[in-house]
Design a protein around this motif. Structure first.
Motif, mmCIF file in Angstrom:
data_model
loop_
_atom_site.group_PDB
_atom_site.id
_atom_site.type_symbol
_atom_site.label_atom_id
_atom_site.label_comp_id
_atom_site.label_asym_id
_atom_site.label_seq_id
_atom_site.Cartn_x
_atom_site.Cartn_y
_atom_site.Cartn_z
ATOM 1 N N GLU A 1 0.850 -1.193 0.000
ATOM 2 C CA GLU A 1 0.000 0.000 0.000
ATOM 3 C C GLU A 1 0.882 1.237 0.000
ATOM 4 O OE1 GLU A 1 -2.243 1.047 3.588
ATOM 5 O OE2 GLU A 1 -1.035 -0.411 4.698
ATOM 6 N N VAL A 2 0.287 2.363 -0.429
ATOM 7 C CA VAL A 2 0.991 3.643 -0.386
ATOM 8 C C VAL A 2 0.380 4.461 0.743
ATOM 9 C CG1 VAL A 2 1.562 5.759 -1.636
ATOM 10 C CG2 VAL A 2 1.425 3.581 -2.875
ATOM 11 N N LEU A 3 1.222 4.840 1.701
ATOM 12 C CA LEU A 3 0.744 5.615 2.849
ATOM 13 C C LEU A 3 0.672 7.104 2.473
ATOM 14 C CD1 LEU A 3 2.915 3.838 5.576
ATOM 15 C CD2 LEU A 3 0.532 3.394 4.962
ATOM 16 N N PRO A 4 -0.249 7.847 3.077
ATOM 17 C CA PRO A 4 -0.364 9.268 2.741
ATOM 18 C C PRO A 4 0.887 10.036 3.145
ATOM 19 C CG PRO A 4 -1.895 8.664 4.516
ATOM 20 C CD PRO A 4 -1.223 7.406 4.070
ATOM 21 N N ALA A 5 1.162 11.101 2.395
ATOM 22 C CA ALA A 5 2.343 11.930 2.649
ATOM 23 C C ALA A 5 1.913 13.371 2.893
ATOM 24 C CB ALA A 5 3.288 11.871 1.457
ATOM 25 N N THR A 6 2.825 14.128 3.499
ATOM 26 C CA THR A 6 2.513 15.542 3.729
ATOM 27 C C THR A 6 2.987 16.403 2.571
ATOM 28 O OG1 THR A 6 4.611 15.800 4.885
ATOM 29 C CG2 THR A 6 2.671 15.338 6.241
ATOM 30 N N ARG A 7 3.696 15.792 1.613
ATOM 31 C CA ARG A 7 4.124 16.560 0.439
ATOM 32 C C ARG A 7 3.813 15.768 -0.821
ATOM 33 N NH1 ARG A 7 10.795 15.755 0.079
ATOM 34 N NH2 ARG A 7 10.661 15.719 -2.188
ATOM 35 N N GLU A 8 3.846 16.447 -1.967
ATOM 36 C CA GLU A 8 3.580 15.792 -3.238
ATOM 37 C C GLU A 8 4.581 14.648 -3.442
ATOM 38 O OE1 GLU A 8 2.155 18.353 -6.718
ATOM 39 O OE2 GLU A 8 4.298 18.074 -7.043
ATOM 40 N N ARG A 9 4.102 13.545 -4.004
ATOM 41 C CA ARG A 9 4.933 12.343 -4.129
ATOM 42 C C ARG A 9 4.893 11.868 -5.573
ATOM 43 N NH1 ARG A 9 4.111 6.786 -4.201
ATOM 44 N NH2 ARG A 9 5.118 5.502 -2.597
ATOM 45 N N LEU A 10 6.064 11.845 -6.224
ATOM 46 C CA LEU A 10 6.129 11.498 -7.648
ATOM 47 C C LEU A 10 6.830 10.154 -7.841
ATOM 48 C CD1 LEU A 10 7.524 14.871 -9.091
ATOM 49 C CD2 LEU A 10 5.148 14.260 -8.650
ATOM 50 N N SER A 11 6.341 9.387 -8.810
ATOM 51 C CA SER A 11 7.020 8.126 -9.135
ATOM 52 C C SER A 11 6.743 7.732 -10.571
ATOM 53 C CB SER A 11 6.544 7.002 -8.205
ATOM 54 O OG SER A 11 5.169 6.773 -8.399
ATOM 55 N N LEU A 12 7.520 6.758 -11.015
ATOM 56 C CA LEU A 12 7.256 6.093 -12.288
ATOM 57 C C LEU A 12 6.959 4.647 -11.923
ATOM 58 C CD1 LEU A 12 9.963 7.274 -14.820
ATOM 59 C CD2 LEU A 12 7.540 6.960 -15.306
ATOM 60 N N THR A 13 5.730 4.242 -12.100
ATOM 61 C CA THR A 13 5.299 2.912 -11.667
ATOM 62 C C THR A 13 5.026 2.057 -12.897
ATOM 63 O OG1 THR A 13 4.291 3.894 -9.727
ATOM 64 C CG2 THR A 13 3.535 1.711 -10.324
#
Ligand code: OGA
Ligand code: MN
Length: 207
Positions: free
Chosen positions: A184-196
């Protein structure tokens, strides 16, 4: 990065996958490429090219922000030089996986993903119930100077009933077997970028 250090890195990924079903490489790509990819993702997001991600596939697709809150854009060859360089790296990994583990991976599909602050993706498996072509998942992170208190980890649920939290730090590549590894992806306090993305086998029953 020299060709020999890169091939040593591919060997580590192959060995980890065979031994434990997942592999984390903190310095998978040259930093310049990572930063170019992050820039490309941010630029496309600003131009409104990223769209809310859906779950399921085909006619069963639906958008449910209570399940996943990211916005995505699929990568096609020729989108940008940095994207093509990344696709070439992943093709090298695909070939290494086929050579060493006989996985018969035929293609790689991937998308940029942007999770706004507070967005998450609930625990899931990447393999669809009605389509087993996705064999290996690979997530490449694009966030420089990620701090643990900013959250946003990818939580892997391992076979021994423990969990492992992977921070989405720029340059790290996480690879795992799509059918075996809930995450799972947990919520973050900042924008989160990835290439999935996913390496896929040929389908016996292409839909
Ligand atoms: C997915 C996913 C993980 C991540 O898109 O299926 O699990 O860390 N992404 O972005
Ligand atoms: Mn997933």
């Amino acid at each position: 990065m020299t060709i020999s250090t890169h091939s040593a890195l591919l060997t580590r990924i192959v060995d980890d996958l065979a031994e434990q079903g997942w592999s984390l490489q903190p310095w998978f790509a040259p930093q310049t490429l990572t930063l170019e990819l992050a820039e490309e993702c941010r630029k496309r997001a600003a131009q409104g090219e990223l769209t809310p991600a859906s779950i399921g596939r085909g006619t069963g697709q639906e958008i449910r922000e209570g399940v996943r809150g990211d916005r995505i854009q699929w990568l096609d060859a020729g989108l940008a030089p940095a994207c093509d360089q990344y696709l070439a790296l992943m093709d090298g990994l695909r070939q290494a996986l086929n050579r060493e583990l006989y996985l018969g991976l035929e293609e790689y599909e991937c998308h940029f993903a942007l999770y706004p602050p507070g967005a998450f993706y609930q625990k899931h498996l990447d393999r669809f119930r009605d389509d087993d072509r996705r064999a290996v998942s690979a997530v490449f992170y694009l966030n420089p100077d990620w701090q643990p208190e900013q959250g946003g980890a990818l939580r892997l649920y391992l076979a021994d009933a423990t969990t492992r939290d992977v921070p989405p730090e720029a340059g790290s590549l996480l690879v795992f077997l799509s059918a075996d590894m809930p995450h799972e992806v947990l919520p973050a306090t900042r924008e989160r970028l990835s290439l999935t993305g996913w390496f896929r086998r040929r389908g016996d029953n292409p839909l």
